[in-house]
Every structure is written in structure tokens, then in C-alpha cells.
Design a protein around this motif. Sequence first.
Motif, PDB file in Angstrom:
ATOM      1  N   THR A 108     -20.865 -12.360   2.286  1.00  0.00           N
ATOM      2  CA  THR A 108     -21.706 -11.469   3.345  1.00  0.00           C
ATOM      3  C   THR A 108     -22.289 -10.287   2.670  1.00  0.00           C
ATOM      4  O   THR A 108     -22.025  -9.565   1.956  1.00  0.00           O
ATOM      5  N   THR A 158     -24.039 -15.117   4.316  1.00  0.00           N
ATOM      6  CA  THR A 158     -24.373 -14.634   5.920  1.00  0.00           C
ATOM      7  C   THR A 158     -24.852 -13.231   5.614  1.00  0.00           C
ATOM      8  O   THR A 158     -24.394 -12.166   4.706  1.00  0.00           O
ATOM      9  N   ALA A 213     -31.366 -11.699   9.017  1.00  0.00           N
ATOM     10  CA  ALA A 213     -31.186 -12.690   8.070  1.00  0.00           C
ATOM     11  C   ALA A 213     -32.532 -13.281   8.060  1.00  0.00           C
ATOM     12  O   ALA A 213     -32.904 -14.085   7.103  1.00  0.00           O
ATOM     13  N   TYR A 237     -26.838 -17.565   7.132  1.00  0.00           N
ATOM     14  CA  TYR A 237     -26.530 -17.139   8.553  1.00  0.00           C
ATOM     15  C   TYR A 237     -26.868 -15.723   8.921  1.00  0.00           C
ATOM     16  O   TYR A 237     -26.564 -14.981   8.081  1.00  0.00           O
ATOM     17  N   TYR A 275     -17.580 -16.839  12.563  1.00  0.00           N
ATOM     18  CA  TYR A 275     -17.188 -16.780  11.078  1.00  0.00           C
ATOM     19  C   TYR A 275     -16.068 -17.828  10.995  1.00  0.00           C
ATOM     20  O   TYR A 275     -16.328 -18.721  10.228  1.00  0.00           O
ATOM     21  N   LEU A 317     -17.908 -21.041  11.108  1.00  0.00           N
ATOM     22  CA  LEU A 317     -18.547 -21.446   9.806  1.00  0.00           C
ATOM     23  C   LEU A 317     -17.501 -21.922   8.639  1.00  0.00           C
ATOM     24  O   LEU A 317     -17.819 -23.050   8.219  1.00  0.00           O
TER      25      LEU A 317
END
Length: 464
Positions: free
Chosen positions: A161, A212, A219, A245, A454, A457
Motif C-alpha cells: 500500500t 493499493t 489511484a 487498486y 482489503y 483483495l
Amino acid sequence: MPIDVIHVSSEVYPFSKTGGLADVLGALPLEQAKLGQGEGARVTVVSPWYARLGGSLEPELVTRFQVPGMSDSSEVGRIVREGVTYLFIRQKGFEGPELYGLANDLERFVYFCKAVPFALEALELRPDVIHAHDWGSALLAALLRFTPVPPALQNVKTVFTIHNLQYQGRWNPWDLLSWTGLPASLFNPDGLEFFGDVNLLKAGIVYSDAVTTVSPTYAQEITTPLYGEKLEGVLRRTRQNGRLYGILNGLDMERWNPRTDPYAPFDPLEDKARVKRELLRDLRLEDRPTLGLVSRFAEQKGVDLVIEALGELLEDWNVIILGNGDIFPERVLSLLSKYAPGLHFRQGYDEALAHRIYSGADAFLMPSRFEPCGLAQMISMRYGTLPIARDTGGLHDTVTPDVGFLFPEATFASLLEGTNAALEVFLSRPQEWRSRMAAAMVLDWSWKKGASEYLELYQRLLRG
Ligand code: ADP
């Protein structure tokens, strides 16, 4: 089967914090653990064991381990809290209290990344997913893929992330390659190379299974030259192959609840006028429409645009500014606040005054040049203080035009269009202002949605 996820981060609230990254690590794992109770998620956070940790708990020493190639042994301390296990790695380079700002920062965090797999092995952990955050843990994905790691981690899925694309960690390639044992063949433009250096953040982007960032709009934006910090090419490819993402951050709704505010609890719809009156009285400001701003002073946050617009703003508004950081806005605002009635500037980090500004101002300014997510606008809405924000990143995703006021450009002229639109409603349509306040206050910023996104994902990655 429960998903076993391990977050890795250089900071985690309340144990260590310099910014929003810590807040996310302080809230997301707790929410995932709560959500996971039914369908199953075991959540662990791994972070450095700095000499001074915040919070009231001390880690319990649980194991010692050796990282291949390193002479000193390392230690792991553990704290278990509300269903989440926090593991702190004590190793060379982390003897002091400071998180960053040492001459050997890159080396310290590369060593931290190198230690993580062996700490997990020493504790016999077998995670399904390792979720790393920002440059300090970005190299982990490359190490897991290209260097010998414990067998239990060979098939682990990796998520990375990006909380702030500006901090990347650039380093001399030959030191990095020799210290990590990563193959020299990775030093190419599709791999670790970045304008002749290695770039740790880029390693996280290229070698993780999924990448992400902290809002859907950001994004998109980071795949363009304006926002991409020279990584837009690699981010565009990451999006094209379906690995990028945007998942919106949440807010700790308990910590930021006006009705139970630790400094001065109140109900914004009932008591805003009183709370505002007390704030203005204490700051010796007249009874006028009042703008608040609470921010780090960094170019990103656009406080310079507020300074440019100050002459016009002070015609109509009180302006209350709390912040610190870059020296130039600090100095200019200190000087101006001596001579400009209507301006109150407090230099520094002041949690109590921040709460009073969120509570007592009518509107809250966020003129960010870029904003990966932003929390201050969510807090201000909870407190019935309408945001006037640059239409970018997480601000675009959270400030809707029926509640707040968005302006398109990071210029002082555009900012003034935003404040004038707000002023018009505030002065001429008080009923509309009140219904905007009511709508703002009930918005749900809890972590529930983000935490399940999350988890979904992870599940997708595990299904292959
Ligand atoms: P960022 O993490 O980029 O600094 P965010 O909007 O995500 O910006 O979060 C900023 C948080 O820090 C908010 O909770 C805000 O209230 C707080 N904050 C920023 N500057 C100050 C300050 N000078 N005093 C008190 N709180 C501050």
C-alpha cells in the motif's frame, strides 16, 4: 480456513507515529480482526522496536533470531491487544527513539525488511498474505521473491500500500545489491532501477502481487505525470495488468466523535454557536464567519495558497490556522498574525486546539495540491464544520458537493471561488447551511468498508 495476514510497517499507532500511516496501522488491523471473527482472519502487525514506544503496554520478549549474513542477533517483542498481535523487531540501527531522519535511514529499513522473514520463521508463523506499507517495508516483496527465505513463506501473497508516493527511498545500487543478496539482473528499468539509483518504493510496486493506494481517485491520479512523482509509467503498467487498486481509508469514529470529544463534548447542530463564541472569545476574534485550517506545512498542503489569498479572505472571514513544518509559511504567518486582525496563527502541533478548531469553526480549508486520502476533511464533517477543499484525490472521494465546497485548481483564485461559494450559502441561505451540516455529520467513515475491501483483495489473490 482463516486468512492469516501480516502487516509490515515502519510505524503503528499508538506505539510509533509520525503521520497518517501510523493511524491506518492503528485502526485497519483491529477492524480486520473484528470482521474476521466470523469468516476468519488472523491479523499481526510487524514493526521496528524503537527505543521508546508509545502507549501503555511494554512488549514481552518472545524470541531471538539470526538473520543470515548479519553478525548481531535480533529480538522479537510481542503485545496482543483486541485480537491483534503486534510484533516488534529489535535490531541494530533501531537503538534510538527516532523513527527517521538518521544518516543511515535506508540501510536501517533495508535491514528491517531483511529481518522480517526470519522473525516470522523463528515464531513458526505461516502467513497467507504479507501486506507491506510505504517505502520502509517496500523491499520485502523483492526479498521474498528473489532471495532465499524460509520455506513457509515461499508461496505467500504480497500486497503493498502506497500512503505517500513522495517518499520513495533512493539508494546506491551496488550497496543495496551487495547487502541484500538481490540479483544484479533486477537493476534494470523494469525492476529496481530509477534514474541510476535503486528505488525501494518501486520495488514494492513492481514485485508485489497487488498494489493499493488510499483512495480510488488518487489511484487514478498517480498514473499521470502530474501526480506520479516520476513513477507514473510503472504505475500505469500496474493498473493495466490489473494489480492497482484504490481503497479509501477510514477514520476512528470513536476518537473523533463530537458528542464524546475528550476536550469539549458538544452537539454541533445544537451548540455550534456557543462553541464558536467561546473559541473566538479565547482567540480575541470578532464574531464573523470563521475558517479553520489544521495541517502540516508541506508544499502538498497548499498553505502558501491561503497566504496568497489572505487579503481577500480576511475581508469576510476570521481565519484560524494551526500548523508547523516548512519555515517560510511559519515565519510569514507569525508576522502577519501580529498585524492582521481576523487572523489567528498558532505554530506547533496542538491536539487540544485542533479539536477546538474542528468544533468551533464554520468551515474548514484544505487547499491540497495532492491528497492521497486526507483525514482532516472527514473529521471536520463529523464536527459539522463544512470542508472547502481542492477537488483532488481523497478529497474528491469524500467531500460531496451537497455537503462541502470543492474548487478545481490549486491556485489562490480557485481557492477564493471555493470560499466565496461557501460564504454565499453561509450568509444568504442559513437553512441550507444547516442541512449541509446535518448531512455531513451522519456520514459513515468507519473502517468497516475499507477493512472488508482489503480482506476481499486477499481472498482474490489466494484464489489465484
Ligand atoms: P497528513 O497525514 O497528510 O498530514 P491528514 O489529513 O490525513 O494529513 O491527517 C492529518 C491529521 O493530523 C489530522 O488528524 C489533523 O488534525 C492532525 N494534525 C495535523 N497538523 C496538526 C497540528 N499542527 N496540530 C494538531 N493536529 C494536527
